[in-house]
Design a protein around this motif. Structure first.
Motif, mmCIF file in Angstrom:
data_model
loop_
_atom_site.group_PDB
_atom_site.id
_atom_site.type_symbol
_atom_site.label_atom_id
_atom_site.label_comp_id
_atom_site.label_asym_id
_atom_site.label_seq_id
_atom_site.Cartn_x
_atom_site.Cartn_y
_atom_site.Cartn_z
ATOM 1 N N LEU A 62 0.850 -1.189 0.000
ATOM 2 C CA LEU A 62 0.000 0.000 0.000
ATOM 3 C C LEU A 62 0.884 1.236 0.000
ATOM 4 O O LEU A 62 1.749 1.387 0.866
ATOM 5 N N GLU A 63 0.671 2.106 -0.989
ATOM 6 C CA GLU A 63 1.343 3.410 -0.976
ATOM 7 C C GLU A 63 0.336 4.463 -0.528
ATOM 8 O O GLU A 63 -0.731 4.602 -1.123
ATOM 9 N N ILE A 64 0.697 5.210 0.500
ATOM 10 C CA ILE A 64 -0.184 6.259 1.009
ATOM 11 C C ILE A 64 0.339 7.621 0.543
ATOM 12 O O ILE A 64 1.539 7.840 0.446
ATOM 13 N N GLY A 65 -0.598 8.519 0.232
ATOM 14 C CA GLY A 65 -0.205 9.808 -0.310
ATOM 15 C C GLY A 65 0.582 9.639 -1.596
ATOM 16 O O GLY A 65 1.651 10.208 -1.776
ATOM 17 N N CYS A 66 0.031 8.863 -2.523
ATOM 18 C CA CYS A 66 0.802 8.359 -3.665
ATOM 19 C C CYS A 66 1.176 9.419 -4.697
ATOM 20 O O CYS A 66 2.138 9.253 -5.435
ATOM 21 N N ALA A 81 4.584 -6.948 -7.432
ATOM 22 C CA ALA A 81 3.764 -6.723 -6.250
ATOM 23 C C ALA A 81 2.324 -6.385 -6.634
ATOM 24 O O ALA A 81 2.057 -5.862 -7.721
ATOM 25 N N LEU A 82 1.419 -6.692 -5.712
ATOM 26 C CA LEU A 82 0.019 -6.294 -5.845
ATOM 27 C C LEU A 82 -0.131 -4.984 -5.079
ATOM 28 O O LEU A 82 -0.133 -4.974 -3.848
ATOM 29 N N VAL A 83 -0.218 -3.886 -5.812
ATOM 30 C CA VAL A 83 -0.086 -2.573 -5.202
ATOM 31 C C VAL A 83 -1.398 -1.806 -5.238
ATOM 32 O O VAL A 83 -2.093 -1.770 -6.263
ATOM 33 N N THR A 84 -1.725 -1.185 -4.113
ATOM 34 C CA THR A 84 -2.826 -0.225 -4.029
ATOM 35 C C THR A 84 -2.221 1.141 -3.727
ATOM 36 O O THR A 84 -1.450 1.297 -2.785
ATOM 37 N N ALA A 85 -2.573 2.117 -4.545
ATOM 38 C CA ALA A 85 -2.107 3.491 -4.354
ATOM 39 C C ALA A 85 -3.269 4.323 -3.837
ATOM 40 O O ALA A 85 -4.355 4.335 -4.446
ATOM 41 N N GLU A 106 -0.365 -2.539 -13.681
ATOM 42 C CA GLU A 106 -1.701 -2.182 -13.195
ATOM 43 C C GLU A 106 -1.618 -1.894 -11.699
ATOM 44 O O GLU A 106 -1.015 -2.662 -10.939
ATOM 45 N N ILE A 107 -2.228 -0.785 -11.305
ATOM 46 C CA ILE A 107 -2.211 -0.356 -9.908
ATOM 47 C C ILE A 107 -3.653 -0.124 -9.447
ATOM 48 O O ILE A 107 -4.408 0.602 -10.098
ATOM 49 N N ASP A 108 -4.032 -0.751 -8.348
ATOM 50 C CA ASP A 108 -5.332 -0.451 -7.756
ATOM 51 C C ASP A 108 -5.288 0.945 -7.131
ATOM 52 O O ASP A 108 -4.240 1.384 -6.649
ATOM 53 N N GLN A 109 -6.435 1.619 -7.120
ATOM 54 C CA GLN A 109 -6.476 2.995 -6.631
ATOM 55 C C GLN A 109 -7.566 3.153 -5.583
ATOM 56 O O GLN A 109 -8.620 2.530 -5.671
ATOM 57 N N LEU A 110 -7.272 4.021 -4.612
ATOM 58 C CA LEU A 110 -8.235 4.287 -3.553
ATOM 59 C C LEU A 110 -8.106 5.747 -3.136
ATOM 60 O O LEU A 110 -7.015 6.210 -2.816
#
Length: 203
Positions: A62-66, A81-85, A106-110
């Motif tokens: 998980l990247e916070i403040g991406c 890696a399975l990454v959520t930004a 591909e990057i998941d986003q939130l």
């Protein structure tokens, strides 16, 4: 793409502000409101750290403040890696999308503020990462709370990088006292010289 419009760092293609695609996004879409208008240097310090302390392939990160999400893209590309930004500002994700496509990941986003992330949201992540995210005094408390929740969620490691601003150093001091966090001096020369610190908390 002409060379003057982009550069390579850590096998990533990074578009400059004058690249036609970035100019199009800037001119046609809403402007990021929380300093998400460029690539910040501290993310490259975390990349350098991760090259020396390699995550397992397929790790959930998980990247916070991406912001533009180059750290997320680096993790997806180099470690599968399975990454959520995640970022509080929805307007940064157009820049992330552009770089994801060009770098073929591909990057998941939130969209979420730090204080909105709960313990259950953090469970399952091996790494929580953030570069240049503690630049205001009012960010210290929500980031400390986020680290606390990540520790409770048994995130393997939390890494936050900064050039050494006073709010970040206050966060680091609190995390050292509460969680045994470590403040590391760090320096890189590419894409430019950046000196600063990494706060590393292992749970």
């Amino acid at each position: 793409m002409a060379n003057e419009d982009y550069y390579h760092v850590n096998d990533l293609i990074i578009l400059k502000k004058k690249h036609s695609l970035i100019k199009h996004i800037t001119e046609q879409l809403p402007t990021p409101e929380i300093h998400g208008t460029k690539v910040w240097g501290s993310s490259f310090m975390i990349m350098d750290y991760l090259k020396k302390h390699t995550p397992d392939a397929g790790s959930e990160i998980l990247e916070i403040g991406c912001g533009w999400g180059l750290l997320s893209i680096f993790c997806a590309k180099h470690f599968d890696a399975l990454v959520t930004a995640t970022d509080a500002d929805p307007h940064v994700f157009s820049f992330l999308d552009a770089h994801s496509i060009i770098n073929e990941v591909e990057i998941d986003q939130l969209v979420a503020r730090y204080e909105e992330l709960k313990i259950k949201d953090l469970k399952g992540y091996e790494l929580v990462l953030g570069g240049d995210i503690c630049f205001w005094d009012e960010l210290v408390d929500p980031l400390f709370s986020l680290v606390q929740k990540a520790v409770k969620a048994k995130v393997g490691k939390i890494i936050i990088a900064d050039p050494g601003r006073p709010p970040f150093l206050e966060l680091a001091k609190r995390c050292e006292e509460a969680f045994g966090g470590e403040l590391l001096d760090w320096s890189i020369t590419k894409p430019r010289k950046v000196d600063g610190n990494l706060l590393v908390v292992e749970s």
